[in-house]
Design an enzyme around this catalytic site. Structure first.
Site, PDB file in Angstrom:
ATOM      1  N   ARG A 276      -7.177  -1.275  41.286  1.00 18.77           N
ATOM      2  CA  ARG A 276      -6.682  -2.169  40.246  1.00 18.77           C
ATOM      3  C   ARG A 276      -5.189  -1.911  40.095  1.00 18.77           C
ATOM      4  NH1 ARG A 276      -8.265   0.298  34.949  1.00 18.77           N
ATOM      5  NH2 ARG A 276      -6.064   0.773  34.704  1.00 18.77           N
ATOM      6  N   HIS A 280      -5.769  -2.490  33.030  1.00 17.23           N
ATOM      7  CA  HIS A 280      -7.179  -2.887  32.930  1.00 17.23           C
ATOM      8  C   HIS A 280      -7.283  -4.317  32.398  1.00 17.23           C
ATOM      9  CE1 HIS A 280     -11.394  -2.866  31.850  1.00 17.23           C
ATOM     10  NE2 HIS A 280     -11.056  -3.164  30.619  1.00 17.23           N
ATOM     11  N   TYR A 289      -1.982   7.031  31.188  1.00 18.28           N
ATOM     12  CA  TYR A 289      -2.933   7.873  31.917  1.00 18.28           C
ATOM     13  C   TYR A 289      -2.778   7.858  33.439  1.00 18.28           C
ATOM     14  CZ  TYR A 289      -5.184   3.249  32.077  1.00 18.28           C
ATOM     15  OH  TYR A 289      -5.436   1.912  32.244  1.00 18.28           O
TER      16      TYR A 289
HETATM   17  C1  LIG Z   1     -21.324  -1.586  27.199  1.00 23.80           C
HETATM   18  C2  LIG Z   1     -19.837  -1.628  27.179  1.00 23.80           C
HETATM   19  N1  LIG Z   1     -19.148  -0.529  26.810  1.00 23.80           N
HETATM   20  C3  LIG Z   1     -17.810  -0.538  26.756  1.00 23.80           C
HETATM   21  C4  LIG Z   1     -17.120  -1.663  27.079  1.00 23.80           C
HETATM   22  C5  LIG Z   1     -15.596  -1.688  27.011  1.00 23.80           C
HETATM   23  N2  LIG Z   1     -15.037  -1.794  28.344  1.00 23.80           N
HETATM   24  C6  LIG Z   1     -14.674  -2.975  28.854  1.00 23.80           C
HETATM   25  S1  LIG Z   1     -14.218  -2.864  30.433  1.00 23.80           S
HETATM   26  C7  LIG Z   1     -14.447  -1.184  30.474  1.00 23.80           C
HETATM   27  C8  LIG Z   1     -14.187  -0.435  31.735  1.00 23.80           C
HETATM   28  C9  LIG Z   1     -14.951  -1.016  32.874  1.00 23.80           C
HETATM   29  O1  LIG Z   1     -14.691  -0.325  34.044  1.00 23.80           O
HETATM   30  P1  LIG Z   1     -15.371  -0.729  35.403  1.00 23.80           P
HETATM   31  O2  LIG Z   1     -16.844  -0.905  35.209  1.00 23.80           O
HETATM   32  O3  LIG Z   1     -14.953   0.247  36.407  1.00 23.80           O
HETATM   33  O4  LIG Z   1     -14.800  -2.169  35.734  1.00 23.80           O
HETATM   34  P2  LIG Z   1     -13.278  -2.632  35.910  1.00 23.80           P
HETATM   35  O5  LIG Z   1     -12.876  -3.252  34.594  1.00 23.80           O
HETATM   36  O6  LIG Z   1     -12.452  -1.462  36.276  1.00 23.80           O
HETATM   37  O7  LIG Z   1     -13.306  -3.671  36.957  1.00 23.80           O
HETATM   38  C10 LIG Z   1     -14.887  -0.745  29.222  1.00 23.80           C
HETATM   39  C11 LIG Z   1     -15.147   0.649  28.886  1.00 23.80           C
HETATM   40  C12 LIG Z   1     -17.872  -2.803  27.454  1.00 23.80           C
HETATM   41  N3  LIG Z   1     -17.275  -3.959  27.781  1.00 23.80           N
HETATM   42  N4  LIG Z   1     -19.209  -2.756  27.494  1.00 23.80           N
END
Ligand SMILES: Cc1ncc(C[n+]2csc(CCOP(=O)(O)OP(=O)(O)O)c2C)c(N)n1
Lengths: 382, 326
Positions: A276, A280, A289
């Site tokens: 990425r 985010h 970070y």
């Molecule tokens: C159940 C849940 N917990 C927390 C969140 C908040 N949140 C949104 S995106 C994210 C990180 C997601 O990381 P990843 O699965 O690696 O996907 P990426 O966004 O990096 O593509 C978090 C913690 C959420 N959307 N859903």
């Protein structure tokens, strides 16, 4: 489907590359790769791909336009036209490669970042922006393009994909289903349960994990101690790690996993090892970070650049192609910008629409009260 | 200096810092709480000062976070868990409802589970789906859990420490749209009881009862109503389980009218509980039925409609007028 065999003109595998790939790396096992970061075409014993120059240019075009769309959306967020944007910058190859491996009758269950896959499915990119602007919670009919609504709750959609795939199998159809999720999502119970169900019921589903190294501020090491693709083994189905910045490898590996699903051989976990490049989301501040050098190192592996290098070196694309693509990009950017600015706010009564399919007395009552309340302002002449 | 002016989020941060300093058994756990300091920066700087053993970045798994917090509490720790947003608590709902809430009773009082679950909740910040919900009634309905919500910086600072000191599981709802509102915090004060409601403004015509993000709206409504010659009393309930009905009763016996205001849907919401109890307790004092102002029986709408969905000044004043019209 190929007009000319690319095999004949395939560059010989560079010895430099081979030795680099052979280097034992316990934490980063060898990736399936067909196009090196330097844009050299290499072979993989299990995953062959044979694309026409036209098809190669098509993949390039998909990636460029997806990146342009993404950049436009980021800019629109900065200008206050969108409340939030989740950029896919750097993940174009993973999304276009896997997206172009799909057949029309396959079904996609995305997260909230699959703009490139949506592009491949023919979802109008402007439809993706409604939820980020705050005018709706979806904006497209999932059944038109077999592309489900974005899912914000992490991991949930992997179970939906599995269930859908169980249904496909029950129907005796030979469609496949693909579920997208991130490295962070791999920690969710729902994802583990989807692995269990898909294995037990031999569901025709491909789990496509884009390991972009981060889940907001948490690196993949905060989610797992083994490479993610190895998880599959414990559930009894194959897992494969592919260079997520190599569109050809992503296409080949996903295609093979989908075919396996179609043959009735069950699920596959594909881990697309990618990055990425941006934040985010537009609300996030990666300087808190993440070291800048890390991003720079990944920029050298840019999925778009490497395909461009290959196209140029192989003589598959000329200057006119790139120029006209630039123009097309600008047109797309303009179209997206105008569409977003013209997007009307929803009617207030939309709050009460579609709460139930069969209607509900309380909703009717509250809607009537709402209308009367709003009318009271009109009477006052406000 | 004992009195500081702090935004609500910073007051929570100071409160957590104090708790970590005071009791070595206190732990902070959650997604992104470490280096990033949480998406709202409520845990900012805590990992740097207390280390990764005390301020723990967890895997992205809410059931895992709460489930392991239960285990840590069984082992004598006092985990303070952060759920990133209201709509993401549900993967942990099973652990909270079937395990956390019931273990004390099942163990005949032998087990104590001093777990605090912090949840930023409510709307008004223009967010996408699942980032604006008010699920407090779903927790208040469950016996064994205590449910509280501060509305200002001082309460944020004190109530969080009191929650951490409590031997019961506490669901601590943080009004996210008030995170940036500044208020005075007296760090040397002696805080009042955790579950006691507070009279924020006295009045004689009608009682407004609210908690969390809606307290400010009610205070503004009372000020607006005063210009029209109406005298509104405003209560900050502070706790949704238990509810301090005595304070509500005293107020309603004086004013004869009650309007309960919350962001959550009205249907089966905390306003329903308050209306029923107060009707029982104050039947002969009531000049009008208890009215409720809150969300509709519809999913929280996209951001461009939240102004219409959320109770604002006008809707509160409309309810005031309706109450006075009886
Ligand atoms: C159940 C849940 N917990 C927390 C969140 C908040 N949140 C949104 S995106 C994210 C990180 C997601 O990381 P990843 O699965 O690696 O996907 P990426 O966004 O990096 O593509 C978090 C913690 C959420 N959307 N859903």
């Amino acid at each position: 489907m190929t007009v000319e065999s690319t095999a004949a003109r395939k560059p010989r595998r560079s010895t430099k590359r081979v030795s680099a790939a052979k280097k034992p790396q316990s934490s980063e096992p060898q990736l399936v790769q067909l196009l090196t970061p330097e844009g050299e075409r290499v072979e993989h014993p299990e995953y062959e791909i044979d694309l026409t120059p036209d098809e190669l240019r098509g993949l390039y075009r998909d990636m460029v336009l997806t990146r342009r769309f993404d950049a436009e959306a980021t800019a629109l967020q900065r200008q206050g036209e969108l409340g939030l944007w989740a950029s896919l910058l750097g993940q174009e190859a993973a999304q276009i490669g896997s997206g172009r491996a799909l057949r029309d009758d396959d079904y996609v269950f995305p997260t909230y970042r699959e703009h490139g896959v949506a592009w491949c499915r023919g979802v109008d990119p402007t439809n993706l922006l409604g939820m980020f602007r705050g005018v709706n919670h979806g904006g497209w009919d999932p059944n038109t393009n077999n592309f489900h609504l974005y899912t914000i709750v992490i991991g949930s959609q992997t179970l939906h994909a599995t269930g859908y795939a169980m249904g496909v199998a029950k129907d005796g159809a030979d469609s496949a289903v693909i579920a997208y999720f991130g490295d962070g999502a791999s920690s969710q119970g729902d994802v583990a349960e989807s692995f269990t169900f898909s294995a037990v019921y031999n569901a025709p589903v491909v789990f496509f994990c884009q390991n972009n190294q981060w889940a907001i501020s948490e690196p993949t090491e905060k989610q797992t101690r083994v490479p993610l693709y190895q998880r599959a083994q414990g559930y009894g189905f194959p897992g494969v790690r592919v260079d997520g910045n190599d569109v050809l490898a992503c296409l080949a590996v996903t295609r093979s996993a989908l075919e396996r699903a179609r043959r009735g051989e069950g699920p596959t976990l594909v881990e697309a090892f990618t990055y990425r490049m941006g934040a985010h989301t537009t609300s996030d501040d990666p300087t808190k970070y993440r070291a800048d050098e890390e991003r720079q190192a990944w920029e050298a592996k840019d999925p778009i650049l490497r395909l461009r290098t290959y196209l140029e070196n192989a003589g598959h694309a000329d200057e006119a192609f790139f120029t006209s693509l630039d123009e097309e990009s600008e047109t797309l950017g303009k179209r997206v910008r105008e569409a977003v600015r013209a997007m009307p706010d929803p009617d207030h009564l939309a709050i009460f629409e579609n709460v139930y399919a069969d209607g509900h007395a309380l909703v009717d009552e509250e809607r009537a009260q709402f209308i009367a309340y709003q009318a009271s302002f009109a009477e006052e002449g406000n | 200096m004992a009195v500081q002016k702090l935004p609500l989020a910073k007051a929570l941060n100071e409160s957590l810092r104090k708790a970590l300093e005071t009791d070595p058994k206190v732990l902070i756990m959650g997604e992104d709480v470490g280096k990033l300091g949480g998406v709202f920066r409520v845990t900012d700087g805590l990992q740097k000062d207390f280390g990764e053993d005390r301020v723990i970045d967890t895997p992205l798994a809410e059931s895992g976070i709460v489930g392991t917090a239960i285990g840590l509490a069984l082992r004598g720790y006092r985990p303070v868990v952060e759920i990133q947003f209201d709509g993401f608590v549900f993967p942990a709902y099973d652990q909270i409802v079937t395990q956390l809430a019931k273990m004390h009773a099942r163990s005949l009082g032998k087990i104590k589970l001093p777990v605090v679950i912090r949840i930023p909740y409510g709307g008004g910040i223009g967010a996408v789906e699942h980032h604006s919900e008010s699920p407090e009634a779903l927790f208040a309905h469950v016996a064994g859990l205590k449910v509280i919500s501060p509305s200002n910086s001082s309460d944020a600072y004190w109530m969080l420490q009191q929650a951490i000191q409590s031997d019961d599981p506490v669901i601590f709802f943080e009004p996210k749209r008030r995170y940036w509102d500044k208020g005075e915090v007296d760090v040397d004060a002696i805080p009042g009881p955790l579950h006691k409601a507070r009279v924020i403004r006295t009045g004689s015509d009608i009682t407004l009862a609210a908690y969390g993000p809606m307290v400010k709206v009610c205070v503004e409504a009372a000020a607006a109503a005063a210009e029209e010659g109406k005298s509104l009393e405003v209560l900050d309930l502070r706790s949704m389980s238990p509810i301090d009905f005595d304070t509500v009763q005293t107020s309603v016996e004086k004013t004869g009218r009650l309007v309960v205001v919350h962001e959550a849907p009205v249907f089966y919401g905390s306003g329903a509980e308050i209306a029923a109890r107060i009707t029982e307790r104050c039947f002969y004092h009531l000049e009008a039925p208890v009215l409720r102002v809150g969300g509709y029986h519809a999913p929280y709408p996209p951001a461009r409609l939240e102004e219409e969905y959320l109770p604002g000044l006008d809707r509160v004043l409309d309810a005031v007028d309706r109450s006075l019209a009886y």
